[in-house]
Scaffold this active site. Sequence first.
Site, PDB file in Angstrom:
ATOM      1  N   SER A 183       0.827  -1.193   0.000  1.00 18.67           N
ATOM      2  CA  SER A 183       0.000   0.000   0.000  1.00 18.67           C
ATOM      3  C   SER A 183       0.872   1.258   0.000  1.00 18.67           C
ATOM      4  O   SER A 183       1.635   1.477  -0.935  1.00 18.67           O
ATOM      5  CB  SER A 183      -0.943  -0.060   1.201  1.00 18.67           C
ATOM      6  OG  SER A 183      -1.972   0.878   1.087  1.00 18.67           O
ATOM      7  N   ASP A 353      -9.506  -5.538  -5.313  1.00 23.65           N
ATOM      8  CA  ASP A 353      -8.958  -4.455  -4.494  1.00 23.65           C
ATOM      9  C   ASP A 353      -9.639  -3.135  -4.842  1.00 23.65           C
ATOM     10  O   ASP A 353      -9.542  -2.646  -5.968  1.00 23.65           O
ATOM     11  CB  ASP A 353      -7.448  -4.342  -4.728  1.00 23.65           C
ATOM     12  CG  ASP A 353      -6.734  -3.564  -3.642  1.00 23.65           C
ATOM     13  OD1 ASP A 353      -7.357  -2.653  -3.062  1.00 23.65           O
ATOM     14  OD2 ASP A 353      -5.560  -3.857  -3.388  1.00 23.65           O
ATOM     15  N   HIS A 386      -7.373  -5.795  -0.866  1.00 24.08           N
ATOM     16  CA  HIS A 386      -6.232  -5.069  -0.317  1.00 24.08           C
ATOM     17  C   HIS A 386      -5.603  -5.746   0.900  1.00 24.08           C
ATOM     18  O   HIS A 386      -4.381  -5.793   1.037  1.00 24.08           O
ATOM     19  CB  HIS A 386      -6.682  -3.648   0.063  1.00 24.08           C
ATOM     20  CG  HIS A 386      -5.589  -2.640   0.084  1.00 24.08           C
ATOM     21  ND1 HIS A 386      -4.981  -2.178  -1.062  1.00 24.08           N
ATOM     22  CD2 HIS A 386      -4.983  -1.996   1.109  1.00 24.08           C
ATOM     23  CE1 HIS A 386      -4.057  -1.290  -0.744  1.00 24.08           C
ATOM     24  NE2 HIS A 386      -4.027  -1.165   0.568  1.00 24.08           N
TER      25      HIS A 386
END
Length: 411
Positions: A183, A353, A386
């Site tokens: 991320s 995601d 994610h």
Amino acid sequence: MGELVMKLIIWVIVIISIQKYNTCLGSRRLSSDSLIITNPPPLGICASTVIKYGYKCQEIDVMTEDGYILSVQRIPEGRDDHGGYRRNRQPVLLQHGVLVDGMTWLLNSPEQSLALILADNGYDVWIANTRGTSFSRRHISIDPSKPEFWNWTWDEIAARDLPAVIAFIFNQTNQKIHYVGHSLGTLIALASFSEWKQIDKMKSAALLSPIAYLSHMTTPLGILAAKNFVGEVTIVFGLAEFNPKGDDVDRFLKGLCADPKVDCYDLMSSITGKNCCLNASTVDVFLRNEPQSTSTKNLVHLAQTVRDGVLAKYDYGTRAFNVEHYGVPKPPIYNLSNIPTDFPLFLSYGGQDALSDPKDVATLLDDLKMHDEGKLSVQYIKDYAHADFIMGVTAKDVVYNKIISFFQRNQ
């Protein structure tokens, strides 16, 4: 609703989402001049999460050029390695995202947590904790209660935190470093590498849920929060600490959850996308440790990325202020095509995601289209969202084994 709000902040805009020290490995040190820290945190990640499984672990302090003292953990060998400390193990640096800390790599069992899997596979593992997180709330002269402590964005993390940690590891090991980011940890790496900062000390980088562009982010909550952070949010919080456990944040998120387009009762999915492979007990561990503070200015910067559709330095809002800081009326753009084309990269992203959307990853891949043949590896996992990349019970077989193979190809 209060409990929901507390859990919700964990992933809001994640990307926009010791009882004693190990005496055999030395004391806590500052990187710049080996000063001893007189008041280290009483309990660190090593004692709470690593040593109990039988691994050696060292707590280290690294100081940035602007005076922040960052907590770094080192796991120098695997649990079953009885051959003693070997200096030739290849170092790997793990970099977490926003609103979390280095614990994010240690949430599952040793057989499922990337940090410990890497140690058991012969790597010298280093875990970073960026400024403002629980064990990195320190500065040589500024108290974290002061707004000045929080006057930074991911620009500073990319330009100061990441290079400081990389330089420290390189100087300690005399070896180039493999990197794993998730991320925001991918964003700062891409930004830093595009400016050739410390890349001469790096061997390769694996980027999980890579973030550079956010134009196709599909989470309604993330989009709404981004609009608020660009707008009136600084009036509420000021450009100081964004404390997820504070009353102001609680009220802010309650306001977001009142929007009919936002579903605050399916918290993880509403922010990250529908994760396929999370264990409830792992999520519970996650919730006990997180969320972590960051700067409000950092979240504003992330929101600007959503708003503007480009990867650029922090926008100070007016032509005059930008000229004062950058010498030009608009913030400079990070040109990702400047990343050396022979630098090995591994990108892994998921079809579910909601933050690192496949369309935005495609834009990133277009920036990297001139990469040398064989130097760019890409993995697409249809069912992953994610959080699956760091918390998924299948991540070892699906992702981590491929990271290890990638590192082995680029020794």
